[in-house]
Design an enzyme around this catalytic site. Structure first.
Site, mmCIF file in Angstrom:
data_model
loop_
_atom_site.group_PDB
_atom_site.id
_atom_site.type_symbol
_atom_site.label_atom_id
_atom_site.label_comp_id
_atom_site.label_asym_id
_atom_site.label_seq_id
_atom_site.Cartn_x
_atom_site.Cartn_y
_atom_site.Cartn_z
ATOM 1 N N LEU A 41 28.781 -57.651 28.456
ATOM 2 C CA LEU A 41 29.175 -57.726 29.866
ATOM 3 C C LEU A 41 28.093 -58.513 30.599
ATOM 4 C CD1 LEU A 41 30.314 -54.077 30.761
ATOM 5 C CD2 LEU A 41 31.768 -56.032 30.221
ATOM 6 N N ASP A 42 28.500 -59.290 31.596
ATOM 7 C CA ASP A 42 27.523 -59.968 32.446
ATOM 8 C C ASP A 42 26.579 -58.936 33.057
ATOM 9 O OD1 ASP A 42 28.805 -62.348 31.951
ATOM 10 O OD2 ASP A 42 29.845 -62.421 33.883
ATOM 11 N N GLN A 43 25.373 -59.357 33.376
ATOM 12 C CA GLN A 43 24.368 -58.435 33.914
ATOM 13 C C GLN A 43 24.881 -57.662 35.136
ATOM 14 O OE1 GLN A 43 20.653 -60.291 34.986
ATOM 15 N NE2 GLN A 43 19.670 -58.363 35.541
ATOM 16 N N ASN A 74 31.911 -65.640 31.630
ATOM 17 C CA ASN A 74 32.220 -65.775 33.067
ATOM 18 C C ASN A 74 33.695 -66.075 33.339
ATOM 19 O OD1 ASN A 74 29.081 -67.368 34.187
ATOM 20 N ND2 ASN A 74 29.481 -65.357 33.365
#
Length: 280
Positions: A119-121, A216
């Site tokens: 997962l993105d930060q 993204n």
């Protein structure tokens, strides 16, 4: 980790059946007050459980865990990653990552850990790790075959022109790590489905499901509709009403490659998301 009591039995017997942990490990959890029954700490190994009660294993305050564990067995561990925590190490950070924290948590039982997705930060929600190299190899070799549902809740700027739709195109990444839409020859196919579930004058809450998992992807796709995710100034957002990225991974379902059992995990939508749509 929460477990529903379906048959009356002593607490120790229940935990041995449900967690597949060793008796000594369960004794330590009881001793250090990590076991809850219907919300209260329970340290008595023979506590008589009744049908309908809920047993929870939870880290006490001060523990190294920065998140809730949604599920754990001998092969899997699924966490509810908070916004801001990296999934894995970067050039600038190697210690404070979900991977490293889970690795340290499992170290006492000498268990391995493998990351099968990210997962993105600044995206919160469901993040799964596996403890078996065989399971890791099977899942990563054919991820899209086994994983049937990857669901997210997104808050975007403005009202959607269409209440539901599908975005399908090709994505690539620049040298400066910006992901953008490109041609079939230069990019990788990306498919995103969305459905509006709440809206007001300023924002819309969407349920989003992925057919592909490009970096993204959701952020770029929703921005391409001129409805960027709130707090996402990288992809064009002008507002940040909840002081974080408005993206949360709320559902994951896959077919276990070895047992063929359906495994489904859910995470509650953050309260800060809901507050944007409360009247008054």
């Amino acid at each position: 980790m929460k477990y529903n009591v379906e048959h009356a039995m002593p607490l120790m017997e229940f935990l041995l059946n449900k967690t597949q942990k060793k008796r000594n490990d369960i004794k330590k959890l009881l001793k250090f007050e990590n076991i809850y029954v219907d919300g209260h700490i329970e340290s008595y190994y023979a506590y008589p459980l009744q049908i309908g009660q809920v047993v929870e294993i939870q880290a006490k305050k001060g523990n190294q865990l920065l998140f809730s564990i949604l599920y754990e067995d001998k092969e899997l561990i699924v966490i509810d990653k908070p916004c801001g925590l990296l999934s894995e190490q970067t050039a600038g950070e190697s210690e404070k990552t979900a991977y490293n924290i889970v690795k340290q948590y499992l170290k006492k039982n000498k268990e391995n850990i493998y990351m099968v997705h990210r997962l993105d930060q600044y995206t919160s929600g469901i993040l799964m790790f596996v403890k078996s190299k065989k399971l890791y190899d099977l899942l990563t070799h054919d991820w899209n075959h086994y994983v049937k549902i990857r669901g997210y809740i997104a808050i975007v700027e403005g009202k959607m022109k269409k209440s539901k739709g599908t975005i399908e195109n090709y994505l690539t990444e620049s040298k400066t790590q910006n992901v953008y839409i490109t041609t079939k020859e230069k990019g990788k196919k990306a498919i995103t489905h969305y459905k509006q579930i709440q809206t007001n004058k300023y924002y819309s809450m969407l349920e989003v499901y992925l057919d592909t998992g490009r970096k993204n992807q959701i952020r770029v796709h929703l921005s391409s509709l001129h409805h960027p995710i709130i707090g996402d100034d990288k992809y064009g957002a002008k507002t940040n009403p909840i002081k974080r990225l408005g993206l949360h991974a709320h559902e994951l379902m896959f077919i276990h490659p070895i047992t063929h059992k359906e495994m489904r995990f859910t995470s509650q939508t953050p309260e800060s998301f809901q507050k944007l749509f409360k009247k008054g």
